[in-house]
Scaffold this active site. Structure first.
Site, mmCIF file in Angstrom:
data_model
loop_
_atom_site.group_PDB
_atom_site.id
_atom_site.type_symbol
_atom_site.label_atom_id
_atom_site.label_comp_id
_atom_site.label_asym_id
_atom_site.label_seq_id
_atom_site.Cartn_x
_atom_site.Cartn_y
_atom_site.Cartn_z
ATOM 1 N N CYS A 49 -11.326 2.743 -1.138
ATOM 2 C CA CYS A 49 -10.070 3.292 -0.620
ATOM 3 C C CYS A 49 -9.760 2.559 0.679
ATOM 4 C CB CYS A 49 -10.229 4.788 -0.357
ATOM 5 S SG CYS A 49 -8.815 5.533 0.476
ATOM 6 N N THR A 50 -8.474 2.301 0.903
ATOM 7 C CA THR A 50 -8.054 1.555 2.095
ATOM 8 C C THR A 50 -8.574 2.159 3.404
ATOM 9 O OG1 THR A 50 -6.054 2.910 1.966
ATOM 10 C CG2 THR A 50 -5.906 0.633 1.171
ATOM 11 N N HIS A 51 -8.731 3.486 3.424
ATOM 12 C CA HIS A 51 -9.072 4.150 4.682
ATOM 13 C C HIS A 51 -10.561 4.089 5.024
ATOM 14 C CE1 HIS A 51 -5.061 5.591 4.074
ATOM 15 N NE2 HIS A 51 -5.086 6.388 5.118
ATOM 16 N N GLU B 34 -6.854 9.506 9.099
ATOM 17 C CA GLU B 34 -5.528 9.461 9.733
ATOM 18 C C GLU B 34 -5.494 10.335 10.986
ATOM 19 O OE1 GLU B 34 -2.066 9.349 7.328
ATOM 20 O OE2 GLU B 34 -2.921 7.743 6.117
ATOM 21 N N CYS C 229 -3.775 -1.121 -2.059
ATOM 22 C CA CYS C 229 -4.067 0.292 -2.296
ATOM 23 C C CYS C 229 -4.936 0.433 -3.546
ATOM 24 C CB CYS C 229 -2.746 1.025 -2.499
ATOM 25 S SG CYS C 229 -2.932 2.754 -2.898
ATOM 26 N N GLY D 288 -2.901 9.103 -3.744
ATOM 27 C CA GLY D 288 -4.215 9.406 -4.344
ATOM 28 C C GLY D 288 -4.304 10.716 -5.108
ATOM 29 N N ASP E 211 0.854 -1.189 0.000
ATOM 30 C CA ASP E 211 0.000 0.000 0.000
ATOM 31 C C ASP E 211 0.888 1.236 0.000
ATOM 32 O OD1 ASP E 211 -2.447 1.539 0.378
ATOM 33 O OD2 ASP E 211 -1.746 1.882 2.412
ATOM 34 N N SER E 212 0.265 2.383 -0.230
ATOM 35 C CA SER E 212 1.009 3.640 -0.210
ATOM 36 C C SER E 212 1.434 4.027 1.204
ATOM 37 C CB SER E 212 0.142 4.744 -0.811
ATOM 38 O OG SER E 212 -1.099 4.792 -0.129
ATOM 39 N N THR F 61 -5.649 3.103 -5.179
ATOM 40 C CA THR F 61 -5.055 4.015 -6.155
ATOM 41 C C THR F 61 -4.019 3.288 -7.011
ATOM 42 O OG1 THR F 61 -5.409 5.826 -4.610
ATOM 43 C CG2 THR F 61 -3.851 6.213 -6.381
HETATM 44 N N1 DGL Z 1 -4.132 3.764 -0.091
HETATM 45 C C1 DGL Z 1 -4.801 4.799 -0.847
HETATM 46 C C2 DGL Z 1 -6.025 4.176 -1.545
HETATM 47 O O1 DGL Z 1 -6.530 3.141 -1.172
HETATM 48 C C3 DGL Z 1 -5.215 5.951 0.036
HETATM 49 C C4 DGL Z 1 -4.047 6.775 0.560
HETATM 50 C C5 DGL Z 1 -3.289 7.463 -0.535
HETATM 51 O O2 DGL Z 1 -3.829 8.409 -1.184
HETATM 52 O O3 DGL Z 1 -2.142 7.104 -0.775
HETATM 53 O O4 DGL Z 1 -6.499 4.719 -2.499
#
Ligand code: DGL
Length: 268
Positions: free
Chosen positions: A187-189, A155, A76, A46, A13-14, A78
């Site tokens: 999105c992961t979050h 976050e 991720c 993102g 992931d990012s 993105t």
């Molecule tokens: N992990 C990214 C996603 O799922 C979200 C965080 C980012 O923008 O890097 O899209």
């Protein structure tokens, strides 16, 4: 390529967000070893360009392949939206990504063929979810909305904060007006915002948590290819990050719902 079933699953992931996928994997597949990579020095992805994301993504996939993973999971959204094919092209082991998993979950859930998708601006601009859904069923209507503010709000830990609620009401207004019965949390979050989003969307809208969808997809693939870990003992978890692990550790424990062991710093 012959893979060793005892090898770990590589998840990347990012940053910290992919831990929602790790959490779902730990619950669904409690004997699998996992190596996680979070690019905490370069997050967020993102809002970055397709070229940059492609370059970073392949670099991470190569790092995990050197760790002899038996499977790569692009946690991720993105990265999956813009670079999944690049990872597929370089990987000798199977590659799963959250977008396919989320699309399959949404198609199974919808009754009125009207699906909403929310994600980062890059994910939404890529149209990857609509394309994945339309590959299976071109008649489904997909309504998308970029929600750039959700990542920083999560976050910050503002999971049930009035500011987050107002933001969600505003972001979801247009999609909900289309009477979608299913909403993909692309999105992961966003799984951390599930209770709040469910309240805003109302009880008739099914939320598709892409982390859960991914864990199901992974379990199915391990079974199909007979590469589930035969060792039924306590698995090993390792976490690699590209920036000092302190913030990753603090926020990560919230995402993972448990303590984070074995966090290693990668110096690139
Ligand atoms: N992990 C990214 C996603 O799922 C979200 C965080 C980012 O923008 O890097 O899209």
């Amino acid at each position: 390529m012959q893979v060793d079933p005892k090898s770990p699953i590589g998840v990347f992931d990012s940053g910290v967000g992919g831990l929602t996928v790790v959490r779902a994997l730990m619950e669904r597949l409690p004997f699998e070893n996992i190596v996680y990579f979070g690019d905490t020095a370069r997050v967020p992805y993102g809002v970055k360009s397709v070229e940059t994301i492609g370059h970073y993504t392949t670099q991470i996939a190569e790092f995990l392949l050197e760790k002899q993973v038996k499977l790569l999971i692009i946690a991720c959204n993105t990265m999956a939206a813009v670079a999944a094919q690049q990872v597929q092209a370089l990987s000798p082991v199977p590659v799963l990504d959250v977008i396919d998993a989320g699309a399959i979950g949404a198609l199974a859930a919808t009754r009125n063929q009207q699906i909403g998708v929310i994600g980062t601006p890059t994910t939404i601009n890529s149209d990857a979810y609509a394309q994945a859904i339309h590959r299976s069923d071109p008649n489904v209507r997909v309504y998308s909305q970029a929600c750039a503010l959700f990542v920083p709000l999560v976050e910050e830990g503002w999971l049930d904060h009035p500011v987050t609620r107002l933001t969600a009401q505003d972001y979801l207004k247009t999609v909900l007006a289309q009477e979608v019965d299913t909403l993909v949390l692309g999105c992961t979050h966003y799984p951390l915002l599930k209770p709040l989003l469910q309240e805003v969307a109302g009880p008739s809208v099914r939320l598709i948590d892409s982390a859960q969808a991914m864990a199901q997809r992974t379990a199915a693939l391990l079974k199909e290819q007979q590469i589930g870990n035969p060792n039924q003992s306590k698995p090993r978890y390792d976490f690699f990050v590209t920036d000092v692990p302190l913030r990753f550790q603090t926020i990560g424990e919230r995402f993972l719902g448990r303590a984070l062991p074995n966090v290693h710093l990668v110096k690139w």
